[in-house]
Design a protein around this motif. Structure first.
Motif, mmCIF file in Angstrom:
data_model
loop_
_atom_site.group_PDB
_atom_site.id
_atom_site.type_symbol
_atom_site.label_atom_id
_atom_site.label_comp_id
_atom_site.label_asym_id
_atom_site.label_seq_id
_atom_site.Cartn_x
_atom_site.Cartn_y
_atom_site.Cartn_z
ATOM 1 N N THR A 166 0.851 -1.192 0.000
ATOM 2 C CA THR A 166 0.000 0.000 0.000
ATOM 3 C C THR A 166 0.888 1.243 0.000
ATOM 4 O O THR A 166 1.819 1.345 0.811
ATOM 5 N N SER A 168 1.111 5.758 -0.973
ATOM 6 C CA SER A 168 0.401 7.024 -1.181
ATOM 7 C C SER A 168 0.152 7.244 -2.670
ATOM 8 O O SER A 168 0.881 6.712 -3.523
ATOM 9 N N LYS A 169 -0.832 8.054 -2.993
ATOM 10 C CA LYS A 169 -1.096 8.379 -4.400
ATOM 11 C C LYS A 169 0.050 9.174 -5.016
ATOM 12 O O LYS A 169 0.150 9.307 -6.233
ATOM 13 N N ALA A 174 2.675 4.456 -7.419
ATOM 14 C CA ALA A 174 1.225 4.646 -7.341
ATOM 15 C C ALA A 174 0.484 4.191 -8.592
ATOM 16 O O ALA A 174 -0.686 3.811 -8.525
ATOM 17 N N HIS A 175 1.155 4.184 -9.731
ATOM 18 C CA HIS A 175 0.515 3.791 -10.992
ATOM 19 C C HIS A 175 0.540 2.286 -11.211
ATOM 20 O O HIS A 175 -0.137 1.778 -12.119
ATOM 21 N N GLU A 177 -0.063 -1.758 -10.674
ATOM 22 C CA GLU A 177 -1.129 -2.631 -10.184
ATOM 23 C C GLU A 177 -0.581 -3.866 -9.485
ATOM 24 O O GLU A 177 -1.270 -4.458 -8.639
ATOM 25 N N SER A 249 -9.116 7.375 -0.768
ATOM 26 C CA SER A 249 -8.700 7.778 -2.115
ATOM 27 C C SER A 249 -7.249 8.226 -2.169
ATOM 28 O O SER A 249 -6.683 8.370 -3.260
ATOM 29 N N ASP A 250 -6.627 8.467 -1.003
ATOM 30 C CA ASP A 250 -5.225 8.877 -0.972
ATOM 31 C C ASP A 250 -4.275 7.685 -0.969
ATOM 32 O O ASP A 250 -3.051 7.866 -0.969
ATOM 33 N N ARG A 252 -3.095 3.771 -2.569
ATOM 34 C CA ARG A 252 -3.121 2.903 -3.746
ATOM 35 C C ARG A 252 -2.731 1.483 -3.315
ATOM 36 O O ARG A 252 -1.756 1.303 -2.584
ATOM 37 N N ILE A 254 -1.405 -2.266 -4.288
ATOM 38 C CA ILE A 254 -0.611 -2.958 -5.299
ATOM 39 C C ILE A 254 -0.537 -4.430 -4.912
ATOM 40 O O ILE A 254 -0.064 -4.766 -3.818
#
Length: 292
Positions: A166, A168-169, A174-175, A177, A249-250, A252, A254
């Motif tokens: 996990t 932060s955006k 962050a991009h 997956e 929402s803040d 991401r 993975i």
């Protein structure tokens, strides 16, 4: 042999000091000593050896302690069963749960249960040592992680949960997956300290791949961990349902593509514990709420 004698005896065993035990019981020290002598006379053997100001439990005392513990637990169960019949949907349930799950996962479960059983007093206790809490009667039931079989425990499996990375955006990952376990080798992480089960589960997985976690900050609070991750201090590795429940929402999520760390959740309680109607209902609600 009277029940009060057993209570007196157990208090002395716990304190190994007559004066302290007497204070705990709310009686005088001479009265306590006299009652222990009555018990010893009845059994025909000394229960304690008095060595100066110290006392130690004799072999006979150790034997009595084992059986007295079982007898007093049985008595408590009888009282609980009768009280349960009297109150029907009343009483109290003490539940042990991991701090992270307490903070983020069971609020709705508690709300739903309270609406169905408003007369039941729920006490939820956070702990990283739930098996000990259950075995020592500090809680009635526990929601344990990776519980090993134990002859004194009833274990009801709930679900298996995978761990995810996990960030932060604002994090460079962050991009992404998905990542491999090997990519965690030099990743700056915010984690629990060593010795915490949530840390050990991940640590054991990466050690099999020849490296250790690169932690830059450690804290025992999952709330602090997530705040540090949001501030982009570092990433973390936590159970997927826990992060999903936050719905932040803040953050991401993975996924790991190989050698995925995981934990198994189970309901546990002592085999000799009386399970009230309310406790049975709470267990069923936990199963419905957490079962896969």
């Amino acid at each position: 042999m009277e029940i009060r004698h057993l209570h007196y005896f157990m208090a002395v065993c716990e304190e190994l000091h007559f004066t302290k035990a007497a204070e705990k019981l709310g009686i005088s020290q001479p009265t306590l000593s006299q009652q222990i002598r009555v018990l010893e006379d009845e059994l025909g053997m000394p229960l304690f050896d008095r060595i100066g100001k110290k006392i130690v439990v004799t072999e006979a005392g150790a034997l009595l302690f084992t059986y007295a513990t079982a007898m007093l637990n049985t008595l408590q169960n009888v009282k609980g069963a009768i009280k349960d019949l009297q109150e029907v949907q009343g009483g109290q349930i003490r539940v042990g749960i991991m701090p992270s799950d307490l903070d983020y996962r069971i609020t709705q479960l508690v709300i739903d249960f309270h609406q169905k059983f408003p007369r039941v007093k729920l006490t939820i206790l956070a702990s990283i040592d739930i098996m000990r809490q259950v075995l020592e009667n500090e809680v009635d039931i526990g929601i344990g992680t990776n519980v090993e079989p134990h002859d004194r425990l009833v274990i009801i499996p709930l679900r298996k949960e995978e761990y995810v990375v996990t960030v932060s955006k604002e994090h460079p990952w962050a991009h992404r997956e998905a990542v491999t376990i090997a990519e965690l080798k030099d990743l700056p992480l915010v984690m629990y300290p060593e010795g915490f089960l949530g840390r050990e589960i991940v640590e054991e997985t990466v050690k099999k791949h020849g490296f250790q976690l690169h932690t830059i900050l450690e804290t025992s609070s999952v709330t602090s961990i997530m705040n540090l991750v949001r501030a982009n201090i570092g990433a973390t590795v936590q159970p997927y349902p826990l992060i999903q429940q936050m719905n932040d929402s803040d953050l991401r999520i993975i996924r790991l593509t190989d050698a995925i760390p995981s934990r198994s959740l189970s309901i546990i309680y002592r085999v000799d514990r009386y399970v009230s109607h309310a406790t049975t209902a709470f267990i069923e609600q936990i199963k419905a709420y957490l079962k896969e």
